[in-house]
Write a protein that holds these residues in place. Sequence first.
Motif, PDB file in Angstrom:
ATOM      1  N   GLU A  15     -21.993  -4.764   3.174  1.00  0.00           N
ATOM      2  CA  GLU A  15     -22.328  -3.607   4.002  1.00  0.00           C
ATOM      3  C   GLU A  15     -21.638  -2.386   3.443  1.00  0.00           C
ATOM      4  OE1 GLU A  15     -22.884  -3.098   8.706  1.00  0.00           O
ATOM      5  OE2 GLU A  15     -20.782  -3.211   8.103  1.00  0.00           O
ATOM      6  N   PHE A  16     -22.318  -1.239   3.456  1.00  0.00           N
ATOM      7  CA  PHE A  16     -21.741   0.008   2.958  1.00  0.00           C
ATOM      8  C   PHE A  16     -22.301   1.177   3.748  1.00  0.00           C
ATOM      9  CE2 PHE A  16     -25.824   0.583   1.276  1.00  0.00           C
ATOM     10  CZ  PHE A  16     -25.940   1.721   0.477  1.00  0.00           C
ATOM     11  N   PHE A  17     -21.723   2.348   3.490  1.00  0.00           N
ATOM     12  CA  PHE A  17     -22.249   3.558   4.118  1.00  0.00           C
ATOM     13  C   PHE A  17     -23.230   4.197   3.146  1.00  0.00           C
ATOM     14  CE2 PHE A  17     -22.313   8.149   4.754  1.00  0.00           C
ATOM     15  CZ  PHE A  17     -22.669   8.221   6.090  1.00  0.00           C
ATOM     16  N   GLY A  23     -25.961   6.273   7.479  1.00  0.00           N
ATOM     17  CA  GLY A  23     -25.343   5.268   8.340  1.00  0.00           C
ATOM     18  C   GLY A  23     -24.980   4.020   7.566  1.00  0.00           C
ATOM     19  N   ASP A  24     -24.405   3.049   8.266  1.00  0.00           N
ATOM     20  CA  ASP A  24     -24.039   1.778   7.651  1.00  0.00           C
ATOM     21  C   ASP A  24     -25.304   0.959   7.397  1.00  0.00           C
ATOM     22  OD1 ASP A  24     -21.449   2.615   7.943  1.00  0.00           O
ATOM     23  OD2 ASP A  24     -20.975   1.275   9.607  1.00  0.00           O
ATOM     24  N   ARG A  25     -25.379   0.387   6.196  1.00  0.00           N
ATOM     25  CA  ARG A  25     -26.526  -0.438   5.818  1.00  0.00           C
ATOM     26  C   ARG A  25     -26.051  -1.633   4.996  1.00  0.00           C
ATOM     27  NH1 ARG A  25     -28.203   2.651   8.951  1.00  0.00           N
ATOM     28  NH2 ARG A  25     -30.024   4.029   8.831  1.00  0.00           N
ATOM     29  N   CYS A  26     -26.886  -2.650   4.917  1.00  0.00           N
ATOM     30  CA  CYS A  26     -26.612  -3.753   3.999  1.00  0.00           C
ATOM     31  C   CYS A  26     -27.002  -3.311   2.588  1.00  0.00           C
ATOM     32  CB  CYS A  26     -27.420  -4.985   4.396  1.00  0.00           C
ATOM     33  SG  CYS A  26     -26.898  -5.712   5.963  1.00  0.00           S
ATOM     34  N   TYR A  27     -26.348  -3.897   1.608  1.00  0.00           N
ATOM     35  CA  TYR A  27     -26.667  -3.562   0.226  1.00  0.00           C
ATOM     36  C   TYR A  27     -26.737  -4.830  -0.617  1.00  0.00           C
ATOM     37  CZ  TYR A  27     -21.842  -4.496  -1.239  1.00  0.00           C
ATOM     38  OH  TYR A  27     -20.647  -5.110  -1.501  1.00  0.00           O
ATOM     39  N   LEU A  67     -19.682   2.259  -3.060  1.00  0.00           N
ATOM     40  CA  LEU A  67     -18.987   1.201  -2.320  1.00  0.00           C
ATOM     41  C   LEU A  67     -17.527   1.547  -2.056  1.00  0.00           C
ATOM     42  CD1 LEU A  67     -20.405  -2.002  -4.054  1.00  0.00           C
ATOM     43  CD2 LEU A  67     -21.261  -0.794  -2.035  1.00  0.00           C
ATOM     44  N   GLU A  68     -17.028   2.611  -2.703  1.00  0.00           N
ATOM     45  CA  GLU A  68     -15.645   3.036  -2.478  1.00  0.00           C
ATOM     46  C   GLU A  68     -15.488   3.770  -1.155  1.00  0.00           C
ATOM     47  OE1 GLU A  68     -14.547   5.388  -5.844  1.00  0.00           O
ATOM     48  OE2 GLU A  68     -14.986   3.786  -7.281  1.00  0.00           O
ATOM     49  N   GLU A  69     -16.596   4.272  -0.607  1.00  0.00           N
ATOM     50  CA  GLU A  69     -16.541   4.975   0.676  1.00  0.00           C
ATOM     51  C   GLU A  69     -16.535   3.959   1.818  1.00  0.00           C
ATOM     52  OE1 GLU A  69     -16.191   8.270   1.189  1.00  0.00           O
ATOM     53  OE2 GLU A  69     -15.958   8.360  -0.983  1.00  0.00           O
ATOM     54  N   PRO A  70     -15.719   4.177   2.839  1.00  0.00           N
ATOM     55  CA  PRO A  70     -15.689   3.222   3.955  1.00  0.00           C
ATOM     56  C   PRO A  70     -16.948   3.318   4.804  1.00  0.00           C
ATOM     57  CG  PRO A  70     -14.337   5.128   4.472  1.00  0.00           C
ATOM     58  CD  PRO A  70     -14.789   5.305   3.047  1.00  0.00           C
ATOM     59  N   THR A  71     -17.296   2.214   5.422  1.00  0.00           N
ATOM     60  CA  THR A  71     -18.373   2.249   6.409  1.00  0.00           C
ATOM     61  C   THR A  71     -17.882   3.039   7.622  1.00  0.00           C
ATOM     62  OG1 THR A  71     -17.616   0.218   7.483  1.00  0.00           O
ATOM     63  CG2 THR A  71     -19.192  -0.021   5.667  1.00  0.00           C
ATOM     64  N   LEU A  75     -14.119   3.319   8.906  1.00  0.00           N
ATOM     65  CA  LEU A  75     -13.496   4.632   9.076  1.00  0.00           C
ATOM     66  C   LEU A  75     -12.951   4.790  10.491  1.00  0.00           C
ATOM     67  CD1 LEU A  75     -12.915   7.289   7.597  1.00  0.00           C
ATOM     68  CD2 LEU A  75     -15.100   8.146   8.451  1.00  0.00           C
ATOM     69  N   ALA A  76     -13.700   4.309  11.482  1.00  0.00           N
ATOM     70  CA  ALA A  76     -13.225   4.373  12.862  1.00  0.00           C
ATOM     71  C   ALA A  76     -11.950   3.545  13.028  1.00  0.00           C
ATOM     72  CB  ALA A  76     -14.312   3.879  13.817  1.00  0.00           C
ATOM     73  N   GLY A  77     -11.887   2.396  12.350  1.00  0.00           N
ATOM     74  CA  GLY A  77     -10.686   1.572  12.405  1.00  0.00           C
ATOM     75  C   GLY A  77      -9.488   2.247  11.772  1.00  0.00           C
TER      76      GLY A  77
END
Length: 208
Positions: A15-17, A23-27, A67-71, A75-77
């Motif tokens: 999963e990635f952003f 938004g968050d999506r599967c990759y 993939l280096e960017e947080p979902t 990010l909320a966590g």
Amino acid sequence: MAGVRTAWHVIDDGEFFCAECGGDRCYRRLAGRRRLTVLGLPVLPRGAAEPVVECSGCRRHLPPSVLEEPTTTRLAGLLRDAVHAVALGVLAAGGGDPNAARRAAVEAVRAAGFPECTEERLLTLQAALSRHRPPALDHELRETIGALTGHLRSPGRERLLLLGARVALADGPYRAAERALLRTVGEALRLPPTDTERLLTAAAAARA
């Protein structure tokens, strides 16, 4: 008649952003090999293709660096952890009326996404923190905030510092230990020292 095609195969998935979808999506992470084709038939190899990330939503091929960017979930966590660390750090450094400071800390932590946070929970964690030496506390605070800082723009960094300032000011003017702790927060947020002092002064003036 002739062209080059790439045969892709899946390396891994997750999963990635996706900035394209917003938004968050599967990759699927894909690797491939290029081949010269004639009339649709592969004839000669043309070497390896650069790996790509394929979004399950928009189907676009994106560079692996995405993939280096947080979902958004991650990010909320990170934000929750940072708010929690700042609030606890200020409480551990504070004095005066502990009840007022704890109430402010609880409100901040709940608003950041910990609705189950209570004063009793903060008291327990505060007592555990107080047993550590200050350098250890500073290191933990810097690590927690540092994991988030690179993903925040300047207004977001300033808001996190001001959140800590409001907790510190809930029981009266800054104490020396609180101000030192908030300067550490400013450094971890990569705010210039002048900006940190400006924000702390503005928060105190608004509270007066």
